[in-house]
Design a protein around this motif. Sequence first.
Motif, PDB file in Angstrom:
ATOM      1  N   LEU A  23       1.674   2.968  -8.633  1.00  0.00           N
ATOM      2  CA  LEU A  23       0.889   3.040  -7.407  1.00  0.00           C
ATOM      3  C   LEU A  23       0.972   4.451  -6.843  1.00  0.00           C
ATOM      4  CD1 LEU A  23       1.994  -0.248  -5.567  1.00  0.00           C
ATOM      5  CD2 LEU A  23       0.141   0.055  -7.219  1.00  0.00           C
ATOM      6  N   ARG A  24      -0.191   5.033  -6.557  1.00  0.00           N
ATOM      7  CA  ARG A  24      -0.275   6.359  -5.950  1.00  0.00           C
ATOM      8  C   ARG A  24      -0.825   6.235  -4.534  1.00  0.00           C
ATOM      9  NH1 ARG A  24      -1.832   6.941 -11.370  1.00  0.00           N
ATOM     10  NH2 ARG A  24      -0.647   8.517 -12.552  1.00  0.00           N
ATOM     11  N   PRO A  35      -6.690   0.757  -7.500  1.00  0.00           N
ATOM     12  CA  PRO A  35      -6.484   2.203  -7.323  1.00  0.00           C
ATOM     13  C   PRO A  35      -7.345   2.741  -6.185  1.00  0.00           C
ATOM     14  CG  PRO A  35      -6.872   1.637  -9.638  1.00  0.00           C
ATOM     15  CD  PRO A  35      -7.213   0.429  -8.822  1.00  0.00           C
ATOM     16  N   ALA A  36      -6.866   3.799  -5.563  1.00  0.00           N
ATOM     17  CA  ALA A  36      -7.581   4.363  -4.413  1.00  0.00           C
ATOM     18  C   ALA A  36      -8.987   4.799  -4.770  1.00  0.00           C
ATOM     19  CB  ALA A  36      -6.793   5.550  -3.863  1.00  0.00           C
ATOM     20  N   CYS A  82       0.852  -1.189   0.000  1.00  0.00           N
ATOM     21  CA  CYS A  82       0.000   0.000   0.000  1.00  0.00           C
ATOM     22  C   CYS A  82       0.885   1.236   0.000  1.00  0.00           C
ATOM     23  CB  CYS A  82      -0.894   0.035   1.237  1.00  0.00           C
ATOM     24  SG  CYS A  82      -1.929  -1.401   1.490  1.00  0.00           S
ATOM     25  N   ASP A 112      -3.437   3.556  -3.112  1.00  0.00           N
ATOM     26  CA  ASP A 112      -3.503   2.367  -3.967  1.00  0.00           C
ATOM     27  C   ASP A 112      -2.990   1.140  -3.207  1.00  0.00           C
ATOM     28  OD1 ASP A 112      -4.251   4.178  -5.871  1.00  0.00           O
ATOM     29  OD2 ASP A 112      -2.743   3.588  -7.346  1.00  0.00           O
ATOM     30  N   THR A 113      -3.529  -0.012  -3.577  1.00  0.00           N
ATOM     31  CA  THR A 113      -3.107  -1.288  -3.002  1.00  0.00           C
ATOM     32  C   THR A 113      -2.783  -2.247  -4.134  1.00  0.00           C
ATOM     33  OG1 THR A 113      -4.472  -1.015  -1.013  1.00  0.00           O
ATOM     34  CG2 THR A 113      -3.810  -3.255  -1.564  1.00  0.00           C
ATOM     35  N   GLU A 172       4.796   7.872  -4.452  1.00  0.00           N
ATOM     36  CA  GLU A 172       4.363   6.879  -5.427  1.00  0.00           C
ATOM     37  C   GLU A 172       5.416   5.793  -5.565  1.00  0.00           C
ATOM     38  OE1 GLU A 172       3.965   9.056  -9.127  1.00  0.00           O
ATOM     39  OE2 GLU A 172       5.911   8.323  -9.796  1.00  0.00           O
ATOM     40  N   HIS A 210      -4.042  -4.816  -8.924  1.00  0.00           N
ATOM     41  CA  HIS A 210      -3.916  -3.398  -8.594  1.00  0.00           C
ATOM     42  C   HIS A 210      -5.288  -2.815  -8.307  1.00  0.00           C
ATOM     43  CE1 HIS A 210      -3.196   0.971 -10.076  1.00  0.00           C
ATOM     44  NE2 HIS A 210      -3.013   0.886  -8.776  1.00  0.00           N
TER      45      HIS A 210
END
Length: 333
Positions: A60-61, A149-150, A41, A64-65, A46, A147
């Motif tokens: 990944l930002r 995303p948030a 996470c 994000d997981t 990033e 992936h």
Amino acid sequence: MDALAGLLDGPRARGAFLLRMVMAPPWSVRVDDRAPLCLMCVSRGEAWIVPDGGGAPVRLRPGDTALARGPAPYTVCGDPGTPPQALIGPGGTCHTLHGEPLEQSMRLGVRTWGNAHDGPDSLLVGTYRMESEVSRRLLDALPPLLHLPADSWTCPLTPVLEDEISRDAPGQSVVLDRVLDLLLIAAVRAWFARPDAAAPAWYLAMGDPVVGAALRLLQNEPAHPWTVASLAARTGVSRAALARRFTELVGEPPMAYLTGWRLTLGADLLRETDRTVEWIARRVGYGGAFAFSAAFKRVRGVSPQEYRSAYAGKLPDRHGSSPSAAPASTLSP
């Protein structure tokens, strides 16, 4: 225990490798630890995950997981163009590409590792080291790199893990294990809820009022002398209706599913305990060692003793467990 809980029981985070990684660019870490599953996470900045074999890099930002399914190696970095500066090996060992150890020089505090205390990129990393036969059914249903995303899911657990990871209070490892498990379950459920996720048949079937009930009975009571008729009676439908609907939704008849489930549980008990084959056979629903051994060899191609021998040296003793061993299953004593 429902299907997801049962399948997650194998890789649950007892003995997981958990840390916060804090990095300043340029940074790149190659991961070749052969672990079956790693959850990451991004809490700040990033990161990129670059799979081996030509897979597309995933950015990944914050929020994000990602789940990386082993044992294939991959690289985690601040930029895909940065060559690896560190290598993570089995057991969480860390060294340069020339073999020089980095564990101490990059240690930044309690469960914190990286190249700068105030680095702009921060990740929470939880690595599940043990893979069971039960958990493999779940892992095989996931893509090599998942992936989330948030903006595609809402999960309040990442801040909790971020807050707890650097504490060193009594019982802290248990708290972290539980939070990591909850985060994994939430991530898997969120992934399977996506229309493009191709969720496995057993997962989708859990939502059916009849087949879901039958699956729970088989999973909770594998040692019961089930027949299609007795299972149908417990679920309140006819034998023919249950057999037809179960096969349609799960992809195999009820008794075939039960055989696979029993042998899967038996395989984990062979790997992770030193119980006798007779005891294991009766524990998972066979009349004795002979019947269990015959079914095991027919399905897996080796005898229970041959299967166990392949994992010699990894088994806990009768009165304890090895430091890295995960529980065999919910059937464990």
